[in-house]
Design a protein around this motif. Structure first.
Motif, PDB file in Angstrom:
ATOM      1  N   ASP A 331       0.853  -1.191   0.000  1.00 48.67           N
ATOM      2  CA  ASP A 331       0.000   0.000   0.000  1.00 48.67           C
ATOM      3  C   ASP A 331       0.889   1.242   0.000  1.00 48.67           C
ATOM      4  OD1 ASP A 331      -1.873   1.982   0.285  1.00 48.67           O
ATOM      5  OD2 ASP A 331      -2.394   1.502   2.363  1.00 48.67           O
ATOM      6  N   PRO A 332       1.212   1.767  -1.186  1.00 48.29           N
ATOM      7  CA  PRO A 332       2.102   2.931  -1.266  1.00 48.29           C
ATOM      8  C   PRO A 332       1.528   4.199  -0.648  1.00 48.29           C
ATOM      9  CG  PRO A 332       1.899   1.825  -3.406  1.00 48.29           C
ATOM     10  CD  PRO A 332       0.840   1.261  -2.520  1.00 48.29           C
ATOM     11  N   SER A 333       0.216   4.229  -0.398  1.00 46.41           N
ATOM     12  CA  SER A 333      -0.398   5.460   0.110  1.00 46.41           C
ATOM     13  C   SER A 333       0.089   5.818   1.508  1.00 46.41           C
ATOM     14  CB  SER A 333      -1.928   5.336   0.119  1.00 46.41           C
ATOM     15  OG  SER A 333      -2.359   4.388   1.083  1.00 46.41           O
ATOM     16  N   VAL A 334       0.750   4.888   2.198  1.00 48.42           N
ATOM     17  CA  VAL A 334       1.279   5.194   3.528  1.00 48.42           C
ATOM     18  C   VAL A 334       2.293   6.322   3.463  1.00 48.42           C
ATOM     19  CG1 VAL A 334       3.159   3.492   3.476  1.00 48.42           C
ATOM     20  CG2 VAL A 334       2.154   4.137   5.663  1.00 48.42           C
ATOM     21  N   ILE A 344       2.038  10.521  10.255  1.00 51.43           N
ATOM     22  CA  ILE A 344       2.566   9.449  11.092  1.00 51.43           C
ATOM     23  C   ILE A 344       1.618   8.251  10.966  1.00 51.43           C
ATOM     24  CG2 ILE A 344       3.225   8.756  13.413  1.00 51.43           C
ATOM     25  CD1 ILE A 344       4.946  11.040  12.166  1.00 51.43           C
ATOM     26  N   PRO A 345       2.103   7.082  10.558  1.00 53.93           N
ATOM     27  CA  PRO A 345       1.202   5.937  10.341  1.00 53.93           C
ATOM     28  C   PRO A 345       0.697   5.368  11.660  1.00 53.93           C
ATOM     29  CG  PRO A 345       3.477   5.251  10.090  1.00 53.93           C
ATOM     30  CD  PRO A 345       3.506   6.748  10.291  1.00 53.93           C
ATOM     31  N   ASP A 346      -0.449   4.696  11.590  1.00 46.98           N
ATOM     32  CA  ASP A 346      -0.994   4.095  12.815  1.00 46.98           C
ATOM     33  C   ASP A 346      -1.063   2.568  12.736  1.00 46.98           C
ATOM     34  OD1 ASP A 346      -3.046   3.758  11.022  1.00 46.98           O
ATOM     35  OD2 ASP A 346      -4.476   5.052  12.066  1.00 46.98           O
ATOM     36  N   ALA A 347      -0.527   1.974  11.662  1.00 47.19           N
ATOM     37  CA  ALA A 347      -0.506   0.519  11.553  1.00 47.19           C
ATOM     38  C   ALA A 347       0.558  -0.063  12.484  1.00 47.19           C
ATOM     39  CB  ALA A 347      -0.241   0.103  10.113  1.00 47.19           C
ATOM     40  N   PRO A 348       0.415  -1.317  12.890  1.00 44.38           N
ATOM     41  CA  PRO A 348       1.379  -1.914  13.835  1.00 44.38           C
ATOM     42  C   PRO A 348       2.794  -2.015  13.262  1.00 44.38           C
ATOM     43  CG  PRO A 348      -0.641  -3.206  13.731  1.00 44.38           C
ATOM     44  CD  PRO A 348      -0.714  -2.225  12.615  1.00 44.38           C
ATOM     45  N   GLY A 349       3.754  -2.123  14.156  1.00 45.19           N
ATOM     46  CA  GLY A 349       5.147  -2.260  13.760  1.00 45.19           C
ATOM     47  C   GLY A 349       5.659  -1.003  13.100  1.00 45.19           C
ATOM     48  N   LEU A 350       6.343  -1.150  11.983  1.00 45.52           N
ATOM     49  CA  LEU A 350       6.889   0.007  11.268  1.00 45.52           C
ATOM     50  C   LEU A 350       5.826   0.759  10.479  1.00 45.52           C
ATOM     51  CD1 LEU A 350      10.296  -1.411   9.964  1.00 45.52           C
ATOM     52  CD2 LEU A 350       9.897   0.067  11.950  1.00 45.52           C
ATOM     53  N   GLY A 351       4.608   0.219  10.424  1.00 47.80           N
ATOM     54  CA  GLY A 351       3.513   0.944   9.780  1.00 47.80           C
ATOM     55  C   GLY A 351       3.407   0.728   8.291  1.00 47.80           C
TER      56      GLY A 351
END
Length: 384
Positions: A331-334, A344-351
């Motif tokens: 998902d390049p949109s990160v 700032i991403p909110d997904a787990p780990g490195l996001g």
């Protein structure tokens, strides 16, 4: 207890090395351990560290793993060992964050910001066509730019060399106006006497900073250079631990530090370097002309470091001729950049989610990037 059960390394274009670790619970963590142009050397160092210290060990005690990898060997520091440690450290944090269901920055104290400004490279190795490129990047939404100051430059060069550097900065400033920041990278190509002359000459055009005005082995010259200019001085991409940064903090000459999350011991070490810098009123701007895992790691530290000010990223940089940062992401949109910032991403780990199938496909290609060797007119080696 979740343990490290397997790892793989992938050399991928344009010049990156990815590390995949797997845990006994099936969680996968990714890291980016590389010295540009020395990927095979770092690969061997990662294998040695993983096989000697980490396989079969629990994932969670990352600080103890860091100390073991660093202090377990009699010889310490330097780009190869610290880059190997850095990539392993990133992968451990990624796996731990994923296992706990939180971003890494939540494990480091939580976010201190919602987004971080990024800057975009222009002009290439031998800077050219900078004004037009600068205008295009600003039209694309970037609010900060960076370019190399010079091409090869002699130990004592002529006024024309200084004027050429000034003219490039002048062109960019006139093209984008005063509301766009412009970093000028000396790239360690410049000797102390020329750094003083260039700093004084560039000052009227107010660069955001001058980067690596001298090589790290000449850091004792930085106070003298700083005395000749009000331009903020940045350095640190070729400094690999908090001990390397001690001198520049104590002599007060540096305003911005640029540790590289894939060279300076990873997330664990750079978070400590950032905290040291904060105590000396020095800003953090992590170096990152690398891939998506390195950038994601930088953003995790930026998120929880109050003195983080801007983030380098390598989208469309002149090195990325065969593959680019977003190519390896599911998902390049990160990494969408809005108004010159990345959220700032909110997904787990490195996001980020790595497109593993694409990594494996690209790893089948022959990757053998090395930086060029430049020479002066008299045939002697020039700094690149």
């Amino acid at each position: 207890m979740t343990r490290i059960v397997d790892y793989e390394l992938f050399e991928v274009p344009p010049r990156w090395l990815f590390l995949r670790i797997e845990t006994s619970d099936g969680v996968v963590g990714w890291g980016e351990p590389v010295v540009e142009g020395r990927s095979k050397t770092v690969k061997a160092a990662v294998e040695e560290l993983m096989d000697t210290y980490l396989l079969g060990e629990p994932v969670n005690p990352i600080e103890d793993h860091w100390q073991t990898m660093y202090r377990g060997g009699f010889y310490r520091g330097g780009p190869v060992l610290m880059s190997a440690i850095a990539g392993i450290d990133q992968a451990l944090w990624d796996a731990k964050g994923k296992a706990l269901g939180v971003p890494v920055y939540e494990l480091l104290g939580g976010a201190a910001r919602e987004r971080i400004e990024v800057y975009q490279w222009i002009g290439g190795d031998r800077p050219s066509d900078v004004a037009e490129e600068a205008k295009r990047k600003v039209e694309q939404g970037f609010s900060a730019l960076k370019m190399n100051a010079t091409e090869e430059i002699e130990r004592l060069d002529d006024p024309a060399a200084v004027e050429a550097a000034v003219d490039r900065l002048r062109q960019v400033r006139e093209a984008v106006g005063d509301e766009v920041d412009i970093g000028v990278d000396f790239h360690g190509r410049v000797t102390k006497p020329m750094a003083k002359r260039l700093a004084a000459a560039l000052e009227p055009y107010e660069p955001m900073f001058i980067e690596e005005p001298v090589l790290p082995e000449q850091n004792d010259a930085l106070p003298d250079i700083a005395a000749h200019t009000t331009i903020p001085i940045a350095t640190g991409e070729r400094m690999y631990s908090r001990w390397d940064f001690k001198q520049v903090f104590e002599n007060g000459a540096v305003d911005v530090i640029q540790p590289d999350l894939s060279h300076a011991g990873g997330i664990t070490e750079v978070k400590k370097i950032a905290a040291m810098a904060e105590a000396y009123d020095v800003a953090l701007a992590p170096h990152c002309p690398l891939g998506p895992i390195a950038l994601a790691s930088c953003i995790q530290v930026d998120a929880c470091s109050p003195n983080a000010t801007i983030q380098e990223q390598s989208l469309n940089i002149h090195y990325n001729e065969t593959s680019d940062v977003l190519d390896y992401l599911a998902d390049p949109s990160v990494f969408d950049y809005e108004d010159g910032y990345v959220s700032i991403p909110d997904a787990p780990g490195l996001g980020i989610e790595i497109n593993e199938a694409h990594v494996r496909e690209q790893a089948e290609k022959d990757v053998d990037w090395h930086n060029p060797v430049w020479r002066h007119d008299d045939g002697s080696v020039a700094e690149w």
